[in-house]
Scaffold this active site. Structure first.
Site, short mmCIF file in Angstrom:
data_model
loop_
_atom_site.label_atom_id
_atom_site.label_comp_id
_atom_site.label_asym_id
_atom_site.label_seq_id
_atom_site.Cartn_x
_atom_site.Cartn_y
_atom_site.Cartn_z
CG HIS A 352 37.22 34.66 44.70
ND1 HIS A 352 37.67 34.33 45.95
CD2 HIS A 352 38.24 34.35 43.86
CE1 HIS A 352 38.89 33.87 45.89
NE2 HIS A 352 39.27 33.86 44.61
CD GLU A 353 37.59 33.50 40.20
OE1 GLU A 353 37.52 32.69 41.14
OE2 GLU A 353 38.68 33.85 39.69
#
Length: 898
Positions: A352-353
C-alpha cells in the site's frame, strides 16, 4: 497512509492489528515514557475546531490565488534529545500577488524572528498557530526562526524514550496538517515545493529523510559533540509527505535495479532494542515484488532516489507514505508468534505505502475531497499486487473480502456515511474522513470499476495520468477523462452513481425451479436503503456450488452486468439448480448479498466445506449482514460461527469471524440470554483451541479468543493454569505477548494484583511491556483502579498516544457495574476534551470511552447530547453519532434474537 481505521484510518488499522495480535483492542498501554505538561503543550493538544488550526477549503483556495508558486524551503532543525522544544529555522522562496497579504502555518512555542524580503517584522504577527505576512512582493524570501514543541501524541515530531536502554527516538508524522508543528509552512497539498533539510543531532544518532544525505559534519557544541546532516533537496512535493526520523536507529541495507536500470538503495530501520526481531529480508522481498509489479502495470518508473522503511515507536497509523521514507508502526515487528493475518496485513501495508509513491506522492490531490485518489487506489493496488506477484496470491482477495469489505459495509451503513468523493470543507472534515469509505469502499468500488472497464484499459489510463500530472496536483475529472478514453465506457455516469453518492445496495436472489429441479426463473433484485435512493450498475459472478465428495465445489459460473431494480439471468434457465447458488462469487461487486432460502440452509450446514476461501468469505459476509439487519437471530449466528470456524483456513477470515462473534456476544444477543451464551461460547472456543492442529494459526487465534471471552471460574482456572504452566497445549509456547494476554485477562478477573503486574513489567520493561502493563493495571476490577485510570485518561491527559490506547481498553474491560458510574461524566467532559486535546488523542477518547452497554437509556442520553452540541462541533458530533448508531442497531438486533 494505511490505516485505516468506522473510525479514522489510524485507529482502524490499530484496532485490527491489536485484535490479530491477541489484545482485546489496540489500546492499552501505560506511559512510563514521560508526561505531558498540559500548559506547556497547549498548542499541540488544542482541538482541530480552533480557527487557527482548522484551515478551511475557502482559505486554502484564497491563499493559493495569492501564492503563485512556492519554489523552495530550506529547513534547519536543531534536535536536542533532552528538551521539550527544538529550534526550527526556515527560509522560503515563493512568488505571490504583489501587495497582497496572507499567512503561513506555524504551531510554535516561540518565534524569535521573522524576516520578509530583508525587513524584520514584528513577532506579534505570530499567534502560535499562524504568522501573518503583509505586503508581499512578486518574488519573496521569508526567513523565520522559531522554537517548536516535541509531542507525545504521534503528531508532528514525536519524542519517545526507550525504556529498555533510555535512548531517545524521534520521528515525524505530518498527514494531514502537522508539518506546521515542525517548520513554518503553507500547509495545503496544492502548494508544492522543493524541501532541503539540514538537521543537527547528537553525534551517535542517525537521521533519515526523503532524500539521501549529501554530507555529515561533526563538531563540538554546547551540548557536547553533534553531527549535522545535510540532505539533497527533494523534487516538488506536498509538505505532508516530507519526513525526518532521528535517533540511534539501526539499519539493514539492500538495493534493487528498477525498470529503467537505476539502482535504488533500500533500507530497513528500527530501534536498537527491537532490531533483533526485524525480518528485513521479508520487507525487502515484498518491496522488490511491489516495485516489479507497479512499474510494469503503470509503465512509469519509481519516481524517487531511494526507498527507506522505518519501524517507529508509538505510531498512530499502520504506516505513512513519506516519499522515499516510509514509517511503520512497531506492531509490525513480531517479537512473539502472531496470526498469519497480521503477517499478511503487514505485506498489504508494505505494498500500500509503495503504491503511494505514485498515487499521492508523484501525483497529489489538489484538496482533501479527492483524498480517495490516494487511499482507495493504494488500497486496491496493494491487494492486486499481493494477488498477482507475491506468496499471498492464493488468499489475497479472500482476505480483502474478510477485512476491507466488512469494514466498508459497516461504515457505509452509519449515519456519517458519505460519497467516496466527500465534501471536505476544512481540516476537521478530512481528519474524520480517513475511514472505511475512503479506504475500503473506495478500493472495493475500484475493483468493480476494473472488472467493468478491463484491467488493461485501467492501467493504460493510469500511465497517461502519471505522464500528464507528474509532480502536480489533480482532481477527479483528470482521471475520469483518461479512463473514458482508454475504455470507451461512460465513466462519468458510472462515477456519478458510485463515487458521488453514498450508501450500499442490496442484491437478492429470486429463483424458482421446475419439478425436475431445473431453474425456471432466476432474477437479481436490487434495492437501496431509505435515504440513499440510487440503483447502481454491478459486475458480478453467480457461482453454482454442489456437494461433491463432502466439499461444496463450484460446478458452473455465470458472469454478468446487474443494473436496475431487476436483472433477469437468462443464461441460467434450464440449468440444474445447485445446492448453493452464490451471488457475487469472486466478490467483484460491492453490495450486501441476500441468498435464497435453500442456499442459506446449505451454507449454514456446509459453510466450512466450501472449497474456495473467497466464496466462503462472501457467504460469511452475507450471513453477518443478515444478523446486523436483524434478519437472523444473534444466537443462531453464534452457533453458526462456533460450528464452522474450526474449518476456516484463511487467517483473516478466522480473525474477522472471531471479532464478529465477540461483537455479537457483547451487543446483539438478547440481554436475558447474554451471560449463558457467553459462557457457552467461551467453553466451545476452548474446546476448539484444544483440538486445533498444534502450533497452528488456528490454535493461537482460538486460544486468544477464549482468553478474551473468559467469564466463569472454571474458564479463569484454565487461564491461570496456562499462565502458571500447569496446563499446556501441544505446540503452543507462552511467549512474551501471549503471557501478557494472560496477565491482562487474569487482572480483569481479579486474579492478578498490581504488585504482580509490576513484577511482570520488571521482567519485560520494553515498550510492549509498558503498553500491556497499562492495560493490566486499568483492568483491575476495583473502584480505585478504574478511578485512577479515568483520571489519567479524562482529566490529567498524562498518557502518551499508545499508552492511552491500551489504558482505555483495560478500563473498559470487566464488570459493567464498575464503569457504569462514568457514563454521565463522559457526556459532561467529552466536549472539553475534544476542544483541548489533539485530534489523535481526543479521537481515541471519544470512541474508546463511550459507554459500553447498549441500552435504551444510553440511546436516549446520546440523542439528547447530540441535540445539545453547538454548530462548530461537527467533527465531535460525527464521532458520537457513529457510537449512537451502534447502540440503535444493537437494540434492534437484540429485539430480533428470539
Amino acid at each position: 497512509m494505511v490505516s485505516r481505521f468506522a473510525a479514522p484510518k489510524l485507529e482502524r488499522l490499530q484496532r485490527y492489528v491489536c485484535s490479530v495480535a491477541g489484545a482485546a483492542h489496540l489500546g492499552n498501554q501505560r506511559t512510563m515514557t514521560g508526561r505531558v505538561n498540559t500548559a506547556r503543550y497547549s498548542h499541540l493538544r488544542r482541538g482541530s475546531c480552533m480557527p487557527g488550526l482548522n484551515l478551511t477549503r475557502n482559505e486554502a483556495t484564497e491563499r493559493a490565488s495569492i501564492i503563485k508558486r512556492v519554489h523552495s524551503y530550506r529547513i534547519e532543525l536543531d534536535l536536542p534529545k533532552d528538551k521539550d522544544v527544538f529550534s526550527s529555522k526556515v527560509e522560503i522562496r515563493f512568488d505571490a500577488q504583489e501587495g497582497a497579504s496572507t499567512f503561513i502555518d506555524a504551531i510554535t512555542s516561540s518565534v524569535k524572528s521573522i524576516n520578509l524580503n530583508g525587513e524584520e517584522l514584528s513577532t506579534d504577527l505570530a499567534d502560535g498557530e499562524r504568522i501573518q505576512l503583509p505586503k508581499l512582493a512578486a518574488e519573496n524570501t521569508l526567513v523565520i526562526d522559531a522554537e517548536m514543541f516535541y509531542t507525545n501524541t504521534g503528531e508532528g515530531l514525536h519524542r519517545f524514550v526507550d525504556p529498555a536502554d533510555g535512548e531517545v527516538y524521534l520521528y515525524s508524522q505530518f498527514e494531514v496538517p502537522d508539518s506546521r508543528r515542525v517548520f513554518p509552512v503553507f500547509e495545503q497539498p496544492d502548494l508544492k515545493a522543493e524541501f532541503e533539510f539540514i538537521v543537527r543531532v547528537p553525534s551517535h544518532w542517525v537521521v533519515v529523510s526523503n532524500q539521501p544525505e549529501v554530507k555529515v559534519e561533526e563538531k563540538e557544541c554546547d551540548c557536547g559533540r553533534a553531527k549535522t546532516w545535510f540532505f539533497k533537496p527533494t523534487p516538488r512535493m506536498s509538505s505532508y509527505i516530507t519526513a525526518i526520523v532521528a535517533g540511534p536507529y539501526e539499519k539493514v541495507t539492500s538495493e534493487l535495479t528498477n525498470s529503467e536500470g537505476r539502482v535504488i538503495p533500500l533500507g530497513v530501520y528500527a530501534r536498537k532494542s527491537l532490531m533483533p526481531f526485524v525480518d528485513a529480508e521479508d520487507m525487502f522481498e515484498l518491496t522488490r515484488q511491489g516495485f516489479e509489479f507497479y512499474e510494469e502495470q503503470f509503465k512509469t518508473p519509481y519516481p524517487f532516489e531511494k526507498y527507506d522503511q522505518l519501524f517507529v515507536p508509538e505510531f498512530n497509523a499502520g504506516a505513512m507514505e513519506n516519499a522515499g521514507c516510509v514509517t511503520y508502526l512497531e506492531t509490525y515487528v513480531f517479537r512473539s508468534k502472531v496470526a498469519e493475518a497480521l503477517r499478511e496485513r503487514r505485506a498489504i501495508t508494505v505494498l500500500h505505502e509503495l503504491a503511494h509513491m505514485w498515487f499521492g506522492d508523484l501525483v497529489t490531490m489538489k484538496w482533501w475531497n479527492d483524498l480517495w485518489l490516494n487511499e482507495s487506489f493504494a488500497e486496491f493496488m496493494s491487494t492486486l499486487a499481493a494477488a498477482e506477484n507475491t506468496r499471498y496470491a492464493k488468499e489475497a482477495w479472500a482476505t480483502f473480502a474478510a477485512s476491507e469489505k466488512t469494514w466498508a459495509y459497516r461504515q457505509d451503513q452509519l449515519s456519517s456515511t458519505h460519497p467516496i468523493v466527500a465534501e471536505i470543507r476544512d481540516l476537521a472534515d478530512v481528519q474524520v474522513n480517513f475511514d472505511g469509505i475512503t479506504y475500503a469502499k473506495g478500493a472495493s468500488v475500484l475493483r468493480q470499476m476494473v472488472a467493468w472497464v478491463g484491467q488493461e484499459n485501467f492501467m493504460a489510463a493510469l500511465k497517461v495520468y502519471f505522464d500528464k500530472h507528474s509532480w502536480g496536483n489533480t482532481v477527479l475529472d483528470d482521471l475520469l477523462v483518461e479512463l473514458e478514453r482508454t475504455s470507451g465506457r461512460d465513466v462519468r455516469a458510472w462515477s456519478a452513481k458510485w463515487l458521488e453518492t453514498a450508501g450500499v445496495n442490496t442484491l437478492a436472489v429470486e429463483v424458482e425451479n421446475d419439478e425436475a429441479g431445473n431453474i425456471s426463473s432466476l432474477g437479481i433484485r436490487q434495492s437501496y436503503a431509505e435515504g440513499f435512493e440510487t440503483l447502481r450498475p454491478h459486475r458480478a459472478v453467480i457461482g453454482f456450488y454442489n456437494l461433491v465428495d463432502g466439499k461444496l465445489t463450484r460446478t458452473d459460473r455465470i458472469e454478468l452486468d446487474i443494473d436496475g431494480e431487476l436483472t433477469v439471468v437468462e443464461e441460467a434457465l434450464g440449468k440444474k439448480r445447485p445446492d448453493l447458488l452464490l451471488l457475487n462469487d469472486e466478490d467483484l461487486a460491492y453490495a450486501k448479498i441476500r441468498l435464497d432460502e435453500r442456499s442459506i440452509e446449505t451454507a449454514i450446514k456446509h459453510l466450512g466445506d466450501i472449497d474456495s476461501s473467497v466464496a466462503r468469505g462472501v457467504v460469511w459476509g452475507s450471513l453477518w449482514d443478515t444478523v446486523r439487519d436483524a434478519q437472523m437471530p444473534a444466537r443462531k449466528y453464534v452457533d453458526l460461527v462456533l460450528n464452522n470456524i474450526g474449518k476456516e483456513t484463511n487467517s483473516t477470515a478466522l480473525r474477522t469471524q472471531i471479532n464478529n462473534l465477540s461483537a455479537t456476544l457483547h451487543s446483539f444477543v438478547a440481554p436475558e440470554a447474554r451471560e449463558e451464551t457467553r459462557h457457552r461460547a467461551a467453553d466451545r472456543l476452548w474446546e476448539l483451541a484444544c483440538v486445533a492442529e498444534p502450533d497452528s494459526d488456528a490454535q493461537l487465534q482460538l486460544l486468544q479468543a477464549f482468553i478474551n471471552q473468559t467469564r466463569t471460574e472454571d474458564q479463569y482456572n484454565n487461564v491461570q493454569r496456562l499462565f502458571e504452566g500447569e496446563l499446556t497445549l501441544e505446540g503452543l509456547d507462552i511467549d512474551a505477548d501471549l503471557r501478557w494476554n494472560l496477565v491482562c485477562r487474569l487482572a480483569t478477573g481479579g486474579r492478578f494484583s498490581a504488585e504482580q503486574i509490576a513484577a511482570e513489567l520488571e521482567n519485560d520493561n520494553t515498550a510492549n511491556g509498558q503498553q500491556y502493563a497499562a492495560q493490566a493495571y486499568a483492568s483491575i476490577p476495583t473502584a480505585e483502579a478504574k478511578a485512577e485510570y479515568w483520571n489519567k485518561i479524562m482529566v490529567t491527559g498524562e498518557l502518551s498516544n499508545m499508552i492511552q490506547r491500551y489504558a482505555i481498553s483495560g478500563f473498559k474491560s470487566g464488570k459493567p457495574e464498575l464503569i457504569a458510574q462514568y457514563d454521565e461524566p463522559y457526556f459532561e467532559q467529552i466536549e472539553g476534551i475534544w476542544r483541548s486535546r489533539s485530534h489523535e488523542i481526543s479521537m481515541q477518547i471519544i470512541g474508546g470511552m463511550y459507554p459500553s452497554e447498549p441500552t435504551a437509556e444510553l440511546l436516549e442520553r446520546t440523542e439528547a447530547y447530540l441535540a445539545s452540541l453547538p454548530e462548530d462541533a461537527a467533527a465531535l458530533y460525527r464521532q458520537i453519532a457513529e457510537a449512537r448508531d451502534g447502540v440503535a442497531r444493537a437494540l434492534k438486533v437484540q429485539a430480533a434474537d428470539i
